[in-house]
Design a protein around this motif. Structure first.
Motif, PDB file in Angstrom:
ATOM      1  N   TRP A 174       0.903  -1.155   0.000  1.00 24.27           N
ATOM      2  CA  TRP A 174       0.000   0.000   0.000  1.00 24.27           C
ATOM      3  C   TRP A 174       0.935   1.196   0.000  1.00 24.27           C
ATOM      4  N   ASN A 175       1.063   1.833  -1.144  1.00 28.68           N
ATOM      5  CA  ASN A 175       2.187   2.728  -1.398  1.00 28.68           C
ATOM      6  C   ASN A 175       1.765   4.197  -1.447  1.00 28.68           C
ATOM      7  N   PHE A 176       2.237   4.971  -0.476  1.00 29.32           N
ATOM      8  CA  PHE A 176       1.968   6.410  -0.405  1.00 29.32           C
ATOM      9  C   PHE A 176       3.202   7.236  -0.755  1.00 29.32           C
ATOM     10  N   SER A 177       4.198   6.630  -1.353  1.00 30.91           N
ATOM     11  CA  SER A 177       5.503   7.280  -1.513  1.00 30.91           C
ATOM     12  C   SER A 177       5.585   8.258  -2.694  1.00 30.91           C
ATOM     13  N   HIS A 178       4.517   8.368  -3.488  1.00 31.73           N
ATOM     14  CA  HIS A 178       4.507   9.211  -4.696  1.00 31.73           C
ATOM     15  C   HIS A 178       5.375   8.625  -5.810  1.00 31.73           C
ATOM     16  N   TYR A 179       5.843   7.403  -5.627  1.00 31.34           N
ATOM     17  CA  TYR A 179       6.546   6.689  -6.687  1.00 31.34           C
ATOM     18  C   TYR A 179       5.652   5.539  -7.109  1.00 31.34           C
ATOM     19  N   ASP A 180       5.337   5.467  -8.407  1.00 31.39           N
ATOM     20  CA  ASP A 180       4.463   4.394  -8.889  1.00 31.39           C
ATOM     21  C   ASP A 180       5.242   3.092  -8.985  1.00 31.39           C
ATOM     22  N   LEU A 181       5.065   2.257  -7.984  1.00 34.05           N
ATOM     23  CA  LEU A 181       5.758   0.973  -7.983  1.00 34.05           C
ATOM     24  C   LEU A 181       5.205   0.084  -9.082  1.00 34.05           C
ATOM     25  N   ALA A 182       6.071  -0.428  -9.896  1.00 40.32           N
ATOM     26  CA  ALA A 182       5.700  -1.403 -10.925  1.00 40.32           C
ATOM     27  C   ALA A 182       6.678  -2.557 -10.777  1.00 40.32           C
ATOM     28  N   LEU A 183       6.471  -3.350  -9.758  1.00 45.08           N
ATOM     29  CA  LEU A 183       7.417  -4.412  -9.421  1.00 45.08           C
ATOM     30  C   LEU A 183       7.352  -5.544 -10.429  1.00 45.08           C
ATOM     31  N   ASP A 184       8.512  -5.984 -10.851  1.00 43.00           N
ATOM     32  CA  ASP A 184       8.597  -7.103 -11.788  1.00 43.00           C
ATOM     33  C   ASP A 184       8.741  -8.417 -11.028  1.00 43.00           C
ATOM     34  N   TYR A 185       7.755  -8.668 -10.174  1.00 42.01           N
ATOM     35  CA  TYR A 185       7.773  -9.896  -9.379  1.00 42.01           C
ATOM     36  C   TYR A 185       6.409 -10.552  -9.492  1.00 42.01           C
ATOM     37  N   ASP A 186       6.414 -11.857  -9.688  1.00 48.38           N
ATOM     38  CA  ASP A 186       5.153 -12.588  -9.696  1.00 48.38           C
ATOM     39  C   ASP A 186       4.618 -12.670  -8.274  1.00 48.38           C
ATOM     40  N   GLY A 187       3.304 -12.571  -8.149  1.00 49.87           N
ATOM     41  CA  GLY A 187       2.686 -12.754  -6.844  1.00 49.87           C
ATOM     42  C   GLY A 187       2.806 -11.568  -5.914  1.00 49.87           C
ATOM     43  N   VAL A 188       3.073 -10.377  -6.449  1.00 54.38           N
ATOM     44  CA  VAL A 188       3.147  -9.167  -5.627  1.00 54.38           C
ATOM     45  C   VAL A 188       2.085  -8.189  -6.104  1.00 54.38           C
ATOM     46  N   ALA A 189       1.245  -7.729  -5.171  1.00 52.74           N
ATOM     47  CA  ALA A 189       0.175  -6.785  -5.495  1.00 52.74           C
ATOM     48  C   ALA A 189       0.560  -5.394  -5.007  1.00 52.74           C
ATOM     49  N   VAL A 190       0.203  -4.377  -5.788  1.00 53.34           N
ATOM     50  CA  VAL A 190       0.549  -2.994  -5.445  1.00 53.34           C
ATOM     51  C   VAL A 190      -0.681  -2.102  -5.577  1.00 53.34           C
ATOM     52  N   GLU A 191      -0.919  -1.310  -4.554  1.00 56.82           N
ATOM     53  CA  GLU A 191      -1.916  -0.245  -4.610  1.00 56.82           C
ATOM     54  C   GLU A 191      -1.186   1.070  -4.382  1.00 56.82           C
ATOM     55  N   ASN A 192      -1.023   1.858  -5.451  1.00 59.43           N
ATOM     56  CA  ASN A 192      -0.404   3.171  -5.337  1.00 59.43           C
ATOM     57  C   ASN A 192      -1.474   4.193  -4.961  1.00 59.43           C
ATOM     58  N   VAL A 193      -1.208   4.956  -3.915  1.00 59.91           N
ATOM     59  CA  VAL A 193      -2.166   5.955  -3.445  1.00 59.91           C
ATOM     60  C   VAL A 193      -1.560   7.340  -3.616  1.00 59.91           C
ATOM     61  N   HIS A 194      -2.238   8.172  -4.407  1.00 60.64           N
ATOM     62  CA  HIS A 194      -1.775   9.544  -4.637  1.00 60.64           C
ATOM     63  C   HIS A 194      -2.877  10.497  -4.165  1.00 60.64           C
ATOM     64  N   LEU A 195      -2.766  10.983  -2.953  1.00 58.73           N
ATOM     65  CA  LEU A 195      -3.783  11.875  -2.412  1.00 58.73           C
ATOM     66  C   LEU A 195      -3.861  13.162  -3.225  1.00 58.73           C
ATOM     67  N   GLY A 196      -2.715  13.625  -3.714  1.00 56.62           N
ATOM     68  CA  GLY A 196      -2.698  14.843  -4.510  1.00 56.62           C
ATOM     69  C   GLY A 196      -3.484  14.699  -5.806  1.00 56.62           C
ATOM     70  N   ASP A 197      -3.454  13.494  -6.399  1.00 61.71           N
ATOM     71  CA  ASP A 197      -4.224  13.259  -7.616  1.00 61.71           C
ATOM     72  C   ASP A 197      -5.712  13.430  -7.358  1.00 61.71           C
ATOM     73  N   SER A 198      -6.163  12.932  -6.226  1.00 62.28           N
ATOM     74  CA  SER A 198      -7.576  13.052  -5.877  1.00 62.28           C
ATOM     75  C   SER A 198      -7.965  14.518  -5.705  1.00 62.28           C
ATOM     76  N   LEU A 199      -7.091  15.284  -5.065  1.00 60.91           N
ATOM     77  CA  LEU A 199      -7.372  16.706  -4.865  1.00 60.91           C
ATOM     78  C   LEU A 199      -7.386  17.445  -6.203  1.00 60.91           C
ATOM     79  N   SER A 200      -6.473  17.098  -7.106  1.00 62.14           N
ATOM     80  CA  SER A 200      -6.441  17.714  -8.433  1.00 62.14           C
ATOM     81  C   SER A 200      -7.698  17.370  -9.226  1.00 62.14           C
ATOM     82  N   THR A 201      -8.189  16.142  -9.068  1.00 60.66           N
ATOM     83  CA  THR A 201      -9.433  15.745  -9.725  1.00 60.66           C
ATOM     84  C   THR A 201     -10.601  16.587  -9.226  1.00 60.66           C
ATOM     85  N   LEU A 202     -10.625  16.837  -7.922  1.00 56.99           N
ATOM     86  CA  LEU A 202     -11.665  17.696  -7.354  1.00 56.99           C
ATOM     87  C   LEU A 202     -11.576  19.100  -7.947  1.00 56.99           C
ATOM     88  N   CYS A 203     -10.365  19.607  -8.102  1.00 59.31           N
ATOM     89  CA  CYS A 203     -10.160  20.929  -8.684  1.00 59.31           C
ATOM     90  C   CYS A 203     -10.737  20.979 -10.102  1.00 59.31           C
TER      91      CYS A 203
END
Length: 215
Positions: A174-203
């Motif tokens: 569960w990634n809040f680091s502002h870096y879009d993790l795209a791991l090249d590993y089988d069996g690894v799930a990633v949820e990138n969370v960008h709070l700023g993107d949500s605020l920009s969408t509201l704008c």
């Protein structure tokens, strides 16, 4: 049981169904039609039926959905009863807020460790857990076998940290680091969370409303 490959857009709607059904359950609602549920959620009745049919379908024609049964079925689909172990890296303001305000247990997780490399934060009590030194992360993972890591660390550290954590057995981020993790590993799930993107969408949406008002 999911039928074949379920699209990510459907999966992302499941927690919303779960949340609305919990509110209905708490309000004492016994059953609800797809039409009434669609009115509450802002989706079409057809969309709701299609989404739920991906997992077998749970309604009865002329009756609708039993709220308690559907809530429990979606809980099972989401795996909320498994309480997978999670660790959080980065005990700054965001990390501490997540620890203090997120109900992990109702969402299928148990937070078992908080880590930071800042000596000033090590030992700080956040909720029921004390912040541990990141230097002890490998030993902790060997002993406790966490499944998930919550990343509240600087963007530049995210990729290398995630690679190390995968070696330690982490299967989800569960990634809040502002870096879009795209791991090249089988069996690894990633949820990138960008709070700023949500605020920009509201704008954007407010801008569109203002444009419409001027037309």
């Amino acid at each position: 049981m999911a039928k074949g490959n379920v699209s990510l857009s459907v999966v992302r709607r499941l927690p919303r169904y779960h949340r609305f059904l919990k509110d209905l359950l708490n309000a004492g609602t016994v059953r609800i039609s797809s039409g009434d549920l669609s009115a509450k959620m802002g989706l079409t009745a057809s969309q709701i039926r299609q989404d739920l049919n991906c997992f077998g379908g749970f309604g009865q024609q002329g009756y609708g959905y039993n709220v308690k049964d559907l809530y429990e079925e979606i809980s099972k689909i989401l795996g909320l009863g498994k309480h997978r172990k999670a660790i959080l890296l980065g005990a700054g303001n965001l990390g501490r807020a997540i620890v203090l305000h997120m109900d992990f247990s109702s969402r299928g997780f148990e937070l078992v460790g908080i880590f930071d490399s800042n000596p000033e934060l090590v030992g700080l009590k956040v909720g029921s857990l004390a912040v541990q030194d990141s230097a002890g992360l490998e030993d902790f993972c060997r002993q406790h076998h966490p499944d998930v890591a919550i990343l509240c660390i600087p963007k530049e550290a995210a990729k290398s940290t995630a690679a190390v954590l995968v070696r330690y057995g982490i299967r989800g981020f569960w990634n809040f680091s502002h870096y879009d993790l795209a791991l090249d590993y089988d069996g690894v799930a990633v949820e990138n969370v960008h709070l700023g993107d949500s605020l920009s969408t509201l704008c954007f949406r407010i801008n569109e409303l203002e444009k419409a008002e001027k037309e």
